[in-house]
Design a protein around this motif. Structure first.
Motif, mmCIF file in Angstrom:
data_model
loop_
_atom_site.group_PDB
_atom_site.id
_atom_site.type_symbol
_atom_site.label_atom_id
_atom_site.label_comp_id
_atom_site.label_asym_id
_atom_site.label_seq_id
_atom_site.Cartn_x
_atom_site.Cartn_y
_atom_site.Cartn_z
ATOM 1 N N ARG A 216 0.821 -1.220 0.000
ATOM 2 C CA ARG A 216 0.000 0.000 0.000
ATOM 3 C C ARG A 216 0.852 1.265 0.000
ATOM 4 N NH1 ARG A 216 -4.911 -1.501 -1.749
ATOM 5 N NH2 ARG A 216 -5.408 -3.500 -0.818
ATOM 6 N N GLU A 217 2.088 1.131 0.390
ATOM 7 C CA GLU A 217 2.952 2.319 0.370
ATOM 8 C C GLU A 217 3.361 2.692 -1.047
ATOM 9 O OE1 GLU A 217 6.322 2.110 3.025
ATOM 10 O OE2 GLU A 217 5.024 1.254 4.581
ATOM 11 N N THR A 218 3.711 1.668 -1.815
ATOM 12 C CA THR A 218 4.229 1.939 -3.161
ATOM 13 C C THR A 218 3.129 1.897 -4.219
ATOM 14 O OG1 THR A 218 4.855 -0.380 -3.172
ATOM 15 C CG2 THR A 218 6.582 1.198 -2.680
ATOM 16 N N PHE A 219 2.043 1.233 -3.888
ATOM 17 C CA PHE A 219 0.872 1.203 -4.783
ATOM 18 C C PHE A 219 -0.337 1.663 -3.963
ATOM 19 C CE2 PHE A 219 3.902 -1.569 -6.745
ATOM 20 C CZ PHE A 219 3.706 -1.428 -8.103
ATOM 21 N N PRO A 220 -0.411 2.960 -3.653
ATOM 22 C CA PRO A 220 -1.364 3.455 -2.644
ATOM 23 C C PRO A 220 -2.834 3.174 -2.981
ATOM 24 C CG PRO A 220 -0.151 5.279 -3.675
ATOM 25 C CD PRO A 220 0.481 4.015 -4.149
ATOM 26 N N ASP A 221 -3.238 3.314 -4.213
ATOM 27 C CA ASP A 221 -4.631 2.974 -4.533
ATOM 28 C C ASP A 221 -4.612 2.048 -5.725
ATOM 29 O OD1 ASP A 221 -7.259 2.716 -5.184
ATOM 30 O OD2 ASP A 221 -7.737 4.851 -4.952
ATOM 31 N N PHE A 222 -4.447 0.785 -5.423
ATOM 32 C CA PHE A 222 -4.191 -0.182 -6.485
ATOM 33 C C PHE A 222 -5.373 -0.301 -7.438
ATOM 34 C CE2 PHE A 222 -3.687 -4.478 -8.314
ATOM 35 C CZ PHE A 222 -2.383 -4.381 -8.769
ATOM 36 N N ASP A 223 -6.604 -0.356 -6.871
ATOM 37 C CA ASP A 223 -7.790 -0.535 -7.732
ATOM 38 C C ASP A 223 -7.868 0.606 -8.744
ATOM 39 O OD1 ASP A 223 -8.037 -1.758 -5.087
ATOM 40 O OD2 ASP A 223 -9.974 -2.497 -5.832
ATOM 41 N N GLN A 224 -7.658 1.794 -8.231
ATOM 42 C CA GLN A 224 -7.708 2.953 -9.113
ATOM 43 C C GLN A 224 -6.570 2.901 -10.129
ATOM 44 O OE1 GLN A 224 -5.448 5.755 -9.215
ATOM 45 N NE2 GLN A 224 -6.679 6.588 -10.895
ATOM 46 N N PHE A 225 -5.423 2.440 -9.678
ATOM 47 C CA PHE A 225 -4.252 2.349 -10.566
ATOM 48 C C PHE A 225 -4.512 1.369 -11.713
ATOM 49 C CE2 PHE A 225 0.125 0.519 -11.324
ATOM 50 C CZ PHE A 225 0.594 1.611 -12.032
ATOM 51 N N VAL A 226 -5.163 0.249 -11.378
ATOM 52 C CA VAL A 226 -5.516 -0.719 -12.429
ATOM 53 C C VAL A 226 -6.394 -0.040 -13.479
ATOM 54 C CG1 VAL A 226 -6.767 -2.866 -12.929
ATOM 55 C CG2 VAL A 226 -5.325 -2.708 -10.878
ATOM 56 N N GLN A 227 -7.357 0.733 -13.012
ATOM 57 C CA GLN A 227 -8.274 1.402 -13.946
ATOM 58 C C GLN A 227 -7.560 2.488 -14.747
ATOM 59 O OE1 GLN A 227 -10.992 -0.051 -14.711
ATOM 60 N NE2 GLN A 227 -10.432 -1.457 -13.046
ATOM 61 N N GLU A 228 -6.710 3.227 -14.077
ATOM 62 C CA GLU A 228 -5.938 4.262 -14.765
ATOM 63 C C GLU A 228 -5.121 3.663 -15.912
ATOM 64 O OE1 GLU A 228 -3.079 6.245 -12.205
ATOM 65 O OE2 GLU A 228 -1.779 6.548 -13.955
ATOM 66 N N MET A 229 -4.506 2.549 -15.612
ATOM 67 C CA MET A 229 -3.697 1.883 -16.647
ATOM 68 C C MET A 229 -4.585 1.374 -17.780
ATOM 69 S SD MET A 229 -0.389 1.921 -16.204
ATOM 70 C CE MET A 229 -0.345 3.557 -15.503
ATOM 71 N N ARG A 230 -5.706 0.777 -17.400
ATOM 72 C CA ARG A 230 -6.647 0.286 -18.425
ATOM 73 C C ARG A 230 -7.077 1.422 -19.351
ATOM 74 N NH1 ARG A 230 -8.296 -2.353 -21.167
ATOM 75 N NH2 ARG A 230 -10.314 -3.334 -20.812
ATOM 76 N N SER A 231 -7.290 2.587 -18.743
ATOM 77 C CA SER A 231 -7.744 3.715 -19.551
ATOM 78 C C SER A 231 -6.639 4.173 -20.504
ATOM 79 C CB SER A 231 -8.174 4.868 -18.647
ATOM 80 O OG SER A 231 -7.023 5.476 -18.088
ATOM 81 N N ARG A 232 -5.429 3.824 -20.174
ATOM 82 C CA ARG A 232 -4.320 4.128 -21.078
ATOM 83 C C ARG A 232 -4.011 2.933 -21.977
ATOM 84 N NH1 ARG A 232 -0.127 7.085 -16.928
ATOM 85 N NH2 ARG A 232 1.122 7.480 -18.814
ATOM 86 N N GLY A 233 -4.865 1.930 -21.939
ATOM 87 C CA GLY A 233 -4.714 0.790 -22.838
ATOM 88 C C GLY A 233 -3.804 -0.308 -22.308
ATOM 89 N N VAL A 234 -3.419 -0.187 -21.033
ATOM 90 C CA VAL A 234 -2.423 -1.109 -20.481
ATOM 91 C C VAL A 234 -3.030 -1.972 -19.382
ATOM 92 C CG1 VAL A 234 -0.253 -1.232 -19.177
ATOM 93 C CG2 VAL A 234 -0.506 0.422 -21.054
ATOM 94 N N ARG A 235 -2.859 -3.264 -19.509
ATOM 95 C CA ARG A 235 -3.277 -4.190 -18.459
ATOM 96 C C ARG A 235 -2.092 -4.531 -17.559
ATOM 97 N NH1 ARG A 235 -6.813 -5.643 -22.695
ATOM 98 N NH2 ARG A 235 -8.927 -6.102 -21.967
ATOM 99 N N LEU A 236 -2.339 -4.597 -16.270
ATOM 100 C CA LEU A 236 -1.300 -4.993 -15.325
ATOM 101 C C LEU A 236 -1.362 -6.503 -15.131
ATOM 102 C CD1 LEU A 236 -1.754 -2.185 -12.640
ATOM 103 C CD2 LEU A 236 0.001 -2.328 -14.435
ATOM 104 N N VAL A 237 -0.213 -7.133 -15.166
ATOM 105 C CA VAL A 237 -0.168 -8.595 -15.023
ATOM 106 C C VAL A 237 0.774 -8.943 -13.868
ATOM 107 C CG1 VAL A 237 0.300 -10.781 -16.173
ATOM 108 C CG2 VAL A 237 -0.522 -8.835 -17.516
#
Lengths: 663, 663
Positions: A216-237
């Motif tokens: 949670r320190e380095t990925f503070p809002d992971f759910d939102q980060f996943v969506q942010e990346m998706r909106s940029r066309g990138v999936r996190l694996v």
């Protein structure tokens, strides 16, 4: 019958085949059988000078496996030298082709098997069953190697189908420590105009390397980060490791302990080993309940919008076991304050050097498998397979209509139904570009169609020319991932001087994606291969049988990558007339008809050679040469161009989407 | 002037050049010079895409050194991977060839030098002087690379000349423990009808690994044994290690201590390190008196009839120093009885793993050199050179009219005047066959003409086909030695199934020996090369410039070995029409004229391809096909056959014996 089963001893089941074939009476015909005093069984058969042996999936050396000893024993060893005997997988299928015979043999046992293919004697193939038991599946009755492969593949069941986007380009590195690190990489890819579909998350995304947690320190809002990346066309694996951290209050640990889901020692205690999180227990994936439980853990990440995973360290890798480490420290005592002579000095070094992945440690713990308590080393080769099966079975229960990306490091045949594979911790070596190519046919034969190597090399430092040449090969691999290790030189494609060349290589990948996806689907649905040795398509061509650095990719094209540093081209053997397509980008290419035979073909660092077969068609997506194209999601709308060599484009069978829609 | 000297800082002398060239004023023209805060000096120059960089002697990777970082720092490292930066030698000569320029640069400093040849930036060559000082010798004014080489070689003086018999075939193995072991090998070679000139004695011939001693238990009457072997046509060639065992009563130790001939620590005590004998002192070969003293020790073996030696472990290799080992055991304490997390676990492993050849250990001792006390790491790259110089200077004093065989593992330019080189602990890897070929031109440029690799590979297990293919290359190397490590598969040429093929390969070597000896003598006496890249002979041929797996051997022939497993032939590029001689034995060969251009040439496991150049002659000794021919001593009486391609055999200049008699 084209497939017959012969049983030796009482093998532990592997659940790798999907057909129930009754065992034949008697011995494997044509093979010499020997059993030694310790119950080790050897099978042997002589080879003529023209015999070629294919198969063994993820192994070292050439497409033709002759001239070495291969040991099926899933091993975490990052030193992929020529003289190693084992990698991460155990894929016991051989295809033995001689002038007048063609034979498939699948050695189904979870134990250690040695394949001596002309190593001890240049003219002898000998297989050693260290556990003295196996189901041997003999596939014959066809003169075409490829038909043998199809029969074998129908025996082991349909291969895993990845989502279509998983054929996009992905970036990875052990060393991205935070969401901001990931963002920075994605931004730089955007700035360079290089399309990108996936960012892989190596171990640092977790909280202290605990599976199914987020730092949670380095990925503070992971759910939102996943969506942010998706909106940029990138999936996190994200990566998932086999070992579960021992930590009070960590739910996966607590649940596993409470329910007895971890592997135990002889005395009933859970084995304590150490991997990235330090001390861990190993889930008993072979135990059905434990497997279902572990599989359901993936939900934690699926619920956050994650759609793909890679399973790692599942040989399993062991940095040390608590018990063995104690022995080591006790052992060190005898060397203290002594004048070490050479013998004792090397003994001391070897005592400490053999702490990790120590064979004895694999005898310290047990599984509950099919109602029996079985010592790990007897079923060692199934562990990675069953970890990935845990996930696969859960995905089927949880989201049967959705494809989830999944690939694994360790594997056994059978796992191909649940996931793909990457070939582990290779290096930024020129020889590993060729190895990447040479590993693919064997993997395909064993059912692993979605597969690839870490392009650019995981270990060691890459150079720009190496990454260019490797990328020019990797654009043909279903799994196209740039991955590298902490401490090595950064090798994202925007790190070098020739950004335009890298951009065009990746754009070409996407232009080829409709073709690659269609050919992959055909290979999967027809139990066929995607990456095919020339010999399989031109069986009467003696020269083709010995080509070790070219492959057919699907039905229409042949590839011949440059894999030597400072080379300005390479020799290519054409079994028939072909059209050479020399690509500088998806839209900038020349065509030239080359006649059957030998050619020296120049190929600059920014070029890709594709050989279009006569009577075949290559569809090519027309990728816009601006920043509007960002990855697979932008593909669907694009028009296709059909390159044909004496063929009618209308007859190309295309798979358009994940519902298998064709045209 | 074709050679100019530029001085940077105040370099420690190396005594590698033989001409006194006054230093120029100003900076190296055309190079950018930078000095950082720590006094490290970098020189850089840009490269165009067509620039090819040759040289650096014993290094990894291709004939063209572009695309990697090479560090001159003599290192005992048996892992000759693509990504290593240092091997055993420091050969700081570069030859930079572009379309319109040709430049030689010799960086003369005993310190560590990094050559970044397009590694950091693909278009930049940058040289980092870690000690901030060097004599830079610039060789230019010629458009032919080979002329630059000759100028450079005349700067560094004439290369060592081995005895003619040293071009015979030799067998070696770390693991022959006794005279009887050696006898058995010689007998088996005799029985197989394979000629043999030398048996090498690895460390086990010594009494507890003490230099200049004989193990009297395993070699009970050594003097007689030497004579017995000589009577069978075999010379024994013992190993000499750099470290001198610490043992009361051992005369070499006692004398060294009494006279202050060993390297000392800062506090004046002798450094105690450990190598094979356990605890040793290192002779200070840089000290003139110590060098003379150590050289005179070789007399012990010369007096027993020995006529050749190999100097080993002279980087120097250090298993541990007494001082550092103490630190390690103290360090281990902090890890005891703790739960090691991943950080501390790897720290612990690395603490123990870094005991040998630890860079800090090279800062623990000093030399007395040119009247100064100099810390070892400042002159590290000279140590092996000066050990071999010790022997060479003694041989000149002791037996000026006799040639003694001498080659070394560690070296620096300058040592080429005193001995040859073998390329250290390679492996039984197919890639190391090619490496063997690719190392030769660089070694030749730097003066090392008598050179070769351990054929068949030192480490790892060999296969029959690998040894066959490697032998087919090694028959062209001045130093042709089959050597392997303890614990690896035996690889004497009689160990496999195709004994007749091995026998004919070695017989072919002897048939070629009059040619190889003559061409070697020409290379040495004319400051020229024996193993020559195609580019040097066909400078206008762009394709020839990029051929990395063929060499010209002397003036008449080109070689193109097969170095890929299971290959039935290979591609060959011919810069001009040549006659292909396909040898199955010295007497069984075909001739075929091939036109200039590309060819796929079949080559079976028992065949050797030799390409005879137009207008040239290849003399071939007619080796009887029976057991009367045992080695080089039987050569002199044999008639010669002259194979010619549009040339008059009478014009071939032959060197017949050690008195340089020609015809």
């Amino acid at each position: 019958m084209s497939v017959r089963r012969y049983r030796i001893g009482a093998p532990i089941p592997t659940e790798s085949v999907v057909k129930d074939i009754p065992a034949e009476e008697g011995n494997l015909p044509g093979w010499k059988l020997q059993t030694d005093k310790e119950g080790i069984v050897s099978l042997s058969i002589s080879m003529t000078p023209d015999t070629i042996v294919y198969g063994l999936g993820e192994t070292l050396r050439g497409i033709n496996k002759r001239g070495w000893l291969y040991t099926s024993n899933c091993t975490d060893d990052p030193h992929h030298w020529e003289d190693k005997h084992s990698l991460y997988a155990a894929h016991n299928f051989l295809l033995i082709v001689s002038e007048d015979s063609c034979l498939g043999l699948y050695v189904d046992t979870p134990g250690i098997v040695d394949f001596d293919i002309g190593y001890s004697r240049i003219d002898l193939l000998s297989i050693r069953l260290n556990d003295g038991a196996a189901d041997l599946y003999l596939v014959d009755g066809f003169s075409a190697p490829r038909q043998i492969v199809r029969e074998f593949r129908s025996l082991i069941g349909q291969s895993y189908i990845p989502p279509r986007w998983a054929l996009g380009f992905g970036q990875s590195r052990w060393g991205y420590r935070s969401a901001d690190d990931i963002r920075e990489v994605v931004t730089k890819y955007e700035e360079a105009g290089i399309p990108l579909d996936m960012m892989y998350l190596d171990i640092d995304y977790m909280e202290r390397f605990k599976d199914f947690t987020i730092n949670r320190e380095t990925f503070p809002d992971f759910d939102q980060f996943v969506q942010e990346m998706r909106s940029r066309g990138v999936r996190l694996v994200p990566i998932i490791d086999a070992g579960v951290k021992i930590e009070e209050g960590y739910s996966v640990y607590e649940e596993g302990v409470q329910n007895g889901y971890f592997c135990r020692k002889e005395n009933g205690e859970y084995l304590t080993a150490a991997v990235w999180p330090g001390r861990v227990h190993f889930p008993d994936f072979l135990n059905e309940q434990a497997r279902a439980w572990f599989g359901s853990q993936y939900r934690f990440l699926l619920d956050k919008g994650i759609e793909g995973f890679w399973n790692d360290m599942n040989e399993p890798a062991i940095f040390y076991t608590e018990d063995h480490l104690k022995e080591v420290f006790e052992g060190i005592e005898q060397y203290r304050d002594k004048n070490l002579d050479i013998q004792s000095f090397f003994d001391f070094k070897s005592l400490v050097g053999s702490v990790d992945n120590n064979p004895e440690d694999y005898k310290r713990f047990y599984h509950a498998y099919h109602g029996r308590k079985i010592r790990h080393d007897k079923v060692h080769n199934l562990y990675g397979y069953y970890m990935t099966r845990a996930a696969g079975e859960f995905f089927t229960r949880h989201c049967p209509d959705k494809r989830i990306l999944m690939f694994s490091r360790a594997s056994y045949i059978g796992m191909h139904r649940y996931g793909g594979i990457w070939t582990g911790d290779n290096r930024s070596w020129w020889s590993h570009i060729l190895l990447n190519l040479q590993q693919m046919p064997g993997l395909n034969m064993c059912g692993f169609i979605y597969a690839g190597a870490d392009m650019g090399g995981f270990g060691a430092d890459a150079t720009e020319d190496l990454v260019l040449r490797w990328t020019a090969l990797a654009i043909f691999m279903p799994l196209m991932r740039n991955h590298s290790a902490r401490g090595t030189r950064r090798q994202e494609l925007y790190q070098f001087t020739q950004t335009a060349a890298f951009r065009n290589l990746v754009r070409l990948r996407y232009a080829l994606l409709p073709y690659l996806y269609s050919e992959m689907m055909k290979a999967i649905l027809q139990n066929d291969m995607l990456m095919i040795p020339l010999a399989f398509e031109y069986p009467a061509d003696h020269r083709a049988a010995h080509v070790e650095d070219q492959l057919l990719v699907g039905g229409s094209i042949m590839i011949a990558p440059v894999y030597q540093q400072n080379a300005e081209g390479r020799y290519v053997y054409l079994p028939e007339d072909m059209t050479l397509l020399r690509f500088r980008s998806p839209e900038d290419f020349d065509r030239e008809i080359l006649s059957a035979g030998d050619h020296y073909v120049p190929c600059a660092l920014h070029e890709v050679l594709v050989f279009l077969r006569k009577g075949h068609v290559l569809p090519l997506a027309q990728i816009p040469d601006d920043d509007t194209f960002r990855g697979s999601r932008d593909l669907k709308e694009l028009p296709l161009q059909y390159l044909a060599f004496d063929a009618d484009p209308a007859f190309y069978e295309m798979y358009r989407d994940e519902n298998f829609e064709r045209n």
